[in-house]
Design a protein around this motif. Structure first.
Motif, PDB file in Angstrom:
ATOM      1  N   VAL A   1      31.564  18.449   8.529  1.00 30.81           N
ATOM      2  CA  VAL A   1      32.761  17.802   9.082  1.00 30.81           C
ATOM      3  C   VAL A   1      33.078  18.482  10.406  1.00 30.81           C
ATOM      4  O   VAL A   1      32.980  19.702  10.515  1.00 30.81           O
ATOM      5  CB  VAL A   1      33.974  17.965   8.128  1.00 30.81           C
ATOM      6  N   SER A   2      33.454  17.703  11.428  1.00 28.65           N
ATOM      7  CA  SER A   2      33.899  18.352  12.663  1.00 28.65           C
ATOM      8  C   SER A   2      34.907  17.481  13.390  1.00 28.65           C
ATOM      9  O   SER A   2      35.009  16.278  13.148  1.00 28.65           O
ATOM     10  CB  SER A   2      32.720  18.676  13.591  1.00 28.65           C
ATOM     11  N   SER A   3      35.647  18.110  14.295  1.00 29.64           N
ATOM     12  CA  SER A   3      36.656  17.418  15.089  1.00 29.64           C
ATOM     13  C   SER A   3      36.375  17.605  16.569  1.00 29.64           C
ATOM     14  O   SER A   3      36.434  18.727  17.084  1.00 29.64           O
ATOM     15  CB  SER A   3      38.058  17.948  14.775  1.00 29.64           C
ATOM     16  N   ILE A   4      36.096  16.496  17.279  1.00 27.99           N
ATOM     17  CA  ILE A   4      35.878  16.614  18.724  1.00 27.99           C
ATOM     18  C   ILE A   4      37.189  16.765  19.486  1.00 27.99           C
ATOM     19  O   ILE A   4      37.178  17.088  20.675  1.00 27.99           O
ATOM     20  CB  ILE A   4      35.063  15.434  19.279  1.00 27.99           C
ATOM     21  N   LYS A   5      38.331  16.574  18.810  1.00 34.26           N
ATOM     22  CA  LYS A   5      39.610  16.824  19.471  1.00 34.26           C
ATOM     23  C   LYS A   5      39.738  18.288  19.870  1.00 34.26           C
ATOM     24  O   LYS A   5      40.541  18.626  20.744  1.00 34.26           O
ATOM     25  CB  LYS A   5      40.777  16.436  18.555  1.00 34.26           C
ATOM     26  N   SER A   6      38.987  19.149  19.245  1.00 30.74           N
ATOM     27  CA  SER A   6      38.988  20.552  19.634  1.00 30.74           C
ATOM     28  C   SER A   6      38.485  20.729  21.061  1.00 30.74           C
ATOM     29  O   SER A   6      38.792  21.730  21.713  1.00 30.74           O
ATOM     30  CB  SER A   6      38.104  21.362  18.677  1.00 30.74           C
ATOM     31  N   MET A   7      37.725  19.733  21.565  1.00 31.23           N
ATOM     32  CA  MET A   7      37.168  19.814  22.918  1.00 31.23           C
ATOM     33  C   MET A   7      37.847  18.876  23.902  1.00 31.23           C
ATOM     34  O   MET A   7      38.118  19.251  25.039  1.00 31.23           O
ATOM     35  CB  MET A   7      35.659  19.530  22.861  1.00 31.23           C
ATOM     36  N   VAL A   8      38.129  17.637  23.477  1.00 34.06           N
ATOM     37  CA  VAL A   8      38.680  16.635  24.406  1.00 34.06           C
ATOM     38  C   VAL A   8      40.149  16.343  24.171  1.00 34.06           C
ATOM     39  O   VAL A   8      40.743  15.501  24.850  1.00 34.06           O
ATOM     40  CB  VAL A   8      37.878  15.314  24.351  1.00 34.06           C
ATOM     41  N   GLY A   9      40.784  17.021  23.234  1.00 28.32           N
ATOM     42  CA  GLY A   9      42.183  16.785  22.952  1.00 28.32           C
ATOM     43  C   GLY A   9      42.408  15.470  22.223  1.00 28.32           C
ATOM     44  O   GLY A   9      41.466  14.785  21.804  1.00 28.32           O
ATOM     45  N   HIS A  10      43.680  15.110  22.092  1.00 31.01           N
ATOM     46  CA  HIS A  10      44.068  13.921  21.329  1.00 31.01           C
ATOM     47  C   HIS A  10      44.644  12.886  22.292  1.00 31.01           C
ATOM     48  O   HIS A  10      45.794  12.997  22.738  1.00 31.01           O
ATOM     49  CB  HIS A  10      45.112  14.317  20.281  1.00 31.01           C
ATOM     50  N   SER A  11      43.845  11.873  22.592  1.00 30.68           N
ATOM     51  CA  SER A  11      44.261  10.831  23.539  1.00 30.68           C
ATOM     52  C   SER A  11      44.906   9.647  22.828  1.00 30.68           C
ATOM     53  O   SER A  11      44.706   8.487  23.207  1.00 30.68           O
ATOM     54  CB  SER A  11      43.069  10.379  24.391  1.00 30.68           C
ATOM     55  N   LEU A  12      45.657   9.941  21.786  1.00 29.32           N
ATOM     56  CA  LEU A  12      46.457   8.953  21.054  1.00 29.32           C
ATOM     57  C   LEU A  12      45.614   7.751  20.643  1.00 29.32           C
ATOM     58  O   LEU A  12      44.643   7.888  19.911  1.00 29.32           O
ATOM     59  CB  LEU A  12      47.676   8.556  21.884  1.00 29.32           C
ATOM     60  N   GLY A  13      45.960   6.543  21.106  1.00 30.75           N
ATOM     61  CA  GLY A  13      45.238   5.354  20.663  1.00 30.75           C
ATOM     62  C   GLY A  13      43.794   5.306  21.096  1.00 30.75           C
ATOM     63  O   GLY A  13      42.967   4.637  20.464  1.00 30.75           O
ATOM     64  N   ALA A  14      43.448   5.998  22.175  1.00 28.86           N
ATOM     65  CA  ALA A  14      42.079   5.945  22.683  1.00 28.86           C
ATOM     66  C   ALA A  14      41.101   6.747  21.849  1.00 28.86           C
ATOM     67  O   ALA A  14      39.901   6.442  21.808  1.00 28.86           O
ATOM     68  CB  ALA A  14      42.040   6.441  24.129  1.00 28.86           C
TER      69      ALA A  14
END
Length: 422
Positions: free
Chosen positions: A337-350
């Motif tokens: 399991v991994s989260s790319i939000k750790s690198m690109v942040g959370h762009s909400l709906g995108a």
């Protein structure tokens, strides 16, 4: 009719990556794009970090007229659509325009331009009676969210179904899910689907400050997004977009298209519980995952990787960890399991469409992106979260999930396509 749907083109604009290949290189290397906000003076705010995209509309081929007419998020969507079509090799002039659909998602649509216009007509918020002469002639375009999918439709001459999907932070995955349904049912042969959001504005930052959802880790912005880490303290706001070219399997095969992956299953649920809260047992997300897996006809033993929502808030990380265990049972401990939000942040709906793009590329490149900044795992989150470093792995079935304010829970299964052109 229940036609197979494949991804034949990908266009991406994200922080830290100028296009699809730069985006993938950043993910594979585990680099982060979270920095101190530079778009405005963020010093009055609790959270002063974000993931901003380095974006020049002129360099990306937009004319001065297009740049003036379109909000920043719409610009992202159009540029991504052009890149996706080019990547797919699709000649849109050879496709019946009525058979081309567009489905674009966004959480806050033209927030950037709306805030800028408010400041213009109110002289920086000073005047209660606004100055009508200061308003842009394109103000109507900014006010109506459906202008974004319309701009994408004009880009490719699409005359089929065109829709805006706005389900908060699941908008991106839901927009792709909607487009897949159109193709499955035979209402379109080709669809441009994805999402765009550019929410790094004072009003949006203030909204998340008010509920303390974003991180206050202002002294270390590069390591501020820390999904599943014991020291996580909120998500990092971001901007970005991704648009995919979706086709029926038959349409892609007939033209000899290169295929990244097949969209095999999709489902969405709402917890009808709380605007921002999540139950710790993960039941609603688990139900969306179960239905998506049933739709894809895959069992727990077939999932090779999970792209987590992984926002970096404690309640979300616990919620989805519980959801994976509820659906996958013992296999939850086997699946990376991994989260790319750790690198690109959370762009909400995108972000949902960006994560689908990442999953399709992961299947194509046989690499699992890591969870950056995961140095000390939370004991309540005891799965294999692929810390720090990417892994080589053949991926035949990938699960990606999204969770949004309002109680939205969505899941999608992507599969390596068999019998398709290389």
């Amino acid at each position: 009719m229940n036609r197979r749907v494949v991804i034949s083109g990908i266009g991406v604009r994200t922080p830290g990556g100028g296009d699809r290949e730069a985006f993938w290189e950043m993910l594979a290397s585990g680099r982060t794009a979270t920095r101190t906000i530079s778009m405005f003076d963020a010093s009055p705010f609790r959270s002063q970090v974000a993931a901003e995209a380095s974006f020049d509309p002129a360099v990306d081929g937009l004319t001065a007229q297009e740049t003036q007419r379109m909000d920043r998020a719409a610009q992202f969507a159009v540029v991504c659509a052009r890149e996706a079509v080019s990547d797919s090799g699709l000649d849109v002039d050879r496709v019946d325009p009525a058979a081309i659909a567009v489905s674009i998602g966004s959480a806050v649509a033209a927030a950037t331009s709306l805030e800028r216009q408010y400041l213009a007509v109110s002289h920086g918020g000073r005047d209660w009676v606004v100055d009508n002469d200061a308003v842009s002639p394109h103000m109507f375009d900014y006010l109506i969210p459906s202008r974004m999918p319309a701009e994408v439709a004009w880009t490719v001459g699409a005359q089929g179904p065109v829709a805006m999907v706005s389900n908060g932070c699941t908008s991106g995955i839901d927009a792709v899910g909607h487009a897949c349904q159109l193709i499955r049912e035979g209402r379109a042969d080709v669809a441009l689907a994805g999402a765009a959001d550019t929410p790094i504005t004072p009003i949006v930052v203030a909204c998340f400050d008010a509920i303390k959802a974003t991180t206050p880790r202002n002294d270390d912005p590069e390591h501020a997004s820390r999904p599943f880490d014991r020291s996580r303290d909120g998500f990092v706001l971001a901007e970005g977009a991704a648009v995919l070219v979706l086709e029926s399997y038959e349409h892609a095969r007939a033209r000899g298209a290169r295929v990244y992956a097949e969209v095999a299953g999709y489902a969405s649920r709402c917890n009808a519980y709380h605007m921002t809260g999540l139950k710790a047992d993960g039941r609603e997300m688990a139900e969306a995952i179960r239905v998506a897996m049933d739709d894809a006809r895959v069992g727990p033993g077939h999932i090779d990787y999970i792209n987590a929502h992984g926002s970096g808030t404690r309640q979300n990380d616990r919620h989805e960890t519980a959801a994976y265990k509820r659906v996958l049972g013992d296999d939850a401990y086997r699946v990376p399991v991994s989260s790319i939000k750790s690198m690109v942040g959370h762009s909400l709906g995108a972000i949902g469409s960006i994560e689908i793009a990442a999953c399709a590329l992961a299947i194509d490149r046989c690499v699992i992106p890591p969870t950056a900044n995961l140095y000390e795992r939370d004991p309540e989150c005891d799965l294999d979260y692929v810390p720090i470093t990417a892994r080589d792995a053949r991926l035949d079935a990938v699960l990606t999930v999204g969770s949004g304010f309002g109680g939205f829970q969505s899941a999608m299964v992507l599969r390596r396509t068999t019998g398709a052109p290389a």
